[in-house]
Design a protein around this motif. Structure first.
Motif, PDB file in Angstrom:
ATOM      1  N   LEU A  11       0.865  -1.321  -0.072  1.00 14.22           N
ATOM      2  CA  LEU A  11       0.120  -0.102  -0.042  1.00 14.22           C
ATOM      3  C   LEU A  11       0.692   1.417   0.110  1.00 14.22           C
ATOM      4  O   LEU A  11       0.508   2.217  -0.141  1.00 14.22           O
ATOM      5  N   LEU A  14       0.635   3.928  -2.763  1.00 13.38           N
ATOM      6  CA  LEU A  14      -0.517   5.138  -2.840  1.00 13.38           C
ATOM      7  C   LEU A  14      -0.051   6.262  -1.994  1.00 13.38           C
ATOM      8  O   LEU A  14      -0.710   7.366  -1.791  1.00 13.38           O
ATOM      9  N   PRO A  16       0.494   7.022   1.219  1.00 15.64           N
ATOM     10  CA  PRO A  16      -0.416   7.386   2.136  1.00 15.64           C
ATOM     11  C   PRO A  16       0.230   8.185   3.339  1.00 15.64           C
ATOM     12  O   PRO A  16       1.206   8.084   3.666  1.00 15.64           O
ATOM     13  N   SER A  45      -4.731   9.073   1.353  1.00 17.38           N
ATOM     14  CA  SER A  45      -3.900   9.474   0.398  1.00 17.38           C
ATOM     15  C   SER A  45      -4.401  10.596  -0.551  1.00 17.38           C
ATOM     16  O   SER A  45      -5.739  10.753  -0.955  1.00 17.38           O
ATOM     17  N   ASP A  47      -3.950  10.502  -3.753  1.00 17.26           N
ATOM     18  CA  ASP A  47      -4.213   9.578  -4.823  1.00 17.26           C
ATOM     19  C   ASP A  47      -5.664   9.422  -5.035  1.00 17.26           C
ATOM     20  O   ASP A  47      -6.153   8.923  -5.915  1.00 17.26           O
ATOM     21  N   PHE A  48      -6.340   9.455  -3.737  1.00 16.03           N
ATOM     22  CA  PHE A  48      -7.925   9.499  -3.911  1.00 16.03           C
ATOM     23  C   PHE A  48      -8.768  10.492  -4.367  1.00 16.03           C
ATOM     24  O   PHE A  48      -9.794  10.583  -4.541  1.00 16.03           O
ATOM     25  N   ARG A  56     -11.801   4.152  -5.638  1.00 16.89           N
ATOM     26  CA  ARG A  56     -10.722   4.147  -4.373  1.00 16.89           C
ATOM     27  C   ARG A  56     -10.486   2.639  -3.913  1.00 16.89           C
ATOM     28  O   ARG A  56      -9.419   2.117  -3.658  1.00 16.89           O
ATOM     29  N   GLN A  59      -8.586   0.388  -6.384  1.00 19.02           N
ATOM     30  CA  GLN A  59      -7.083   0.866  -6.248  1.00 19.02           C
ATOM     31  C   GLN A  59      -6.664  -0.017  -5.247  1.00 19.02           C
ATOM     32  O   GLN A  59      -5.465  -0.639  -5.488  1.00 19.02           O
ATOM     33  N   VAL A  60      -7.217  -0.170  -4.070  1.00 18.65           N
ATOM     34  CA  VAL A  60      -6.723  -0.923  -3.196  1.00 18.65           C
ATOM     35  C   VAL A  60      -6.617  -2.240  -3.327  1.00 18.65           C
ATOM     36  O   VAL A  60      -5.780  -3.230  -3.064  1.00 18.65           O
ATOM     37  N   ALA A  82     -11.239   4.672   2.640  1.00 23.51           N
ATOM     38  CA  ALA A  82     -10.324   5.231   1.941  1.00 23.51           C
ATOM     39  C   ALA A  82     -10.681   6.862   1.962  1.00 23.51           C
ATOM     40  O   ALA A  82     -11.680   7.122   1.530  1.00 23.51           O
TER      41      ALA A  82
END
Length: 110
Positions: A11, A14, A16, A45, A47-48, A56, A59-60, A82
């Motif tokens: 992870l 991403l 975070p 993150s 990225d979300f 989201r 992605q995870v 997320a």
């Protein structure tokens, strides 16, 4: 390496700002010491940003795929929470924490 450590490492893709992975396996049927099958993930993150909840989660799941039972791994359930950094700060200000994980069909009876 433990499943939790592997997932945490994966992870990092991403980037975070906050990542909390909680092993909730002990709350489910068939639990034994050291079992890593049910997790709650809280991840924050950038990225979300601009993505809907389903995107989201996708992605995870893409990142976690090798660890999921459908792919031969050991993770049976992954409750994903997320957030973008702004959403996370707003949640902490209003509720103080992420929501509880959903009940599982194999949930232990109290």
């Amino acid at each position: 390496m433990s499943v939790a450590n592997q997932l945490t490492e994966y992870l990092q893709a991403l980037k975070p700002q906050h990542l909390q992975l909680i092993n909730e396996s002990m709350n489910h049927a068939g639990y034994f010491d050291g079992k890593e099958s049910h997790f709650k993930l809280i991840i924050v993150s950038d990225d979300f940003a601009g993505k809907r909840l389903v995107a989201r989660h996708q992605q995870v799941y893409t990142i976690a795929e090798p660890l999921l039972t459908s792919q031969g791994g050991s993770i049976h359930a992954l409750a994903i929470h997320a957030y973008t950094p702004d959403e996370w700060q707003a949640l902490l200000a209003s509720e103080g924490q992420a929501p509880a994980s959903p009940q599982c069909a194999g949930q232990r009876k109290a």
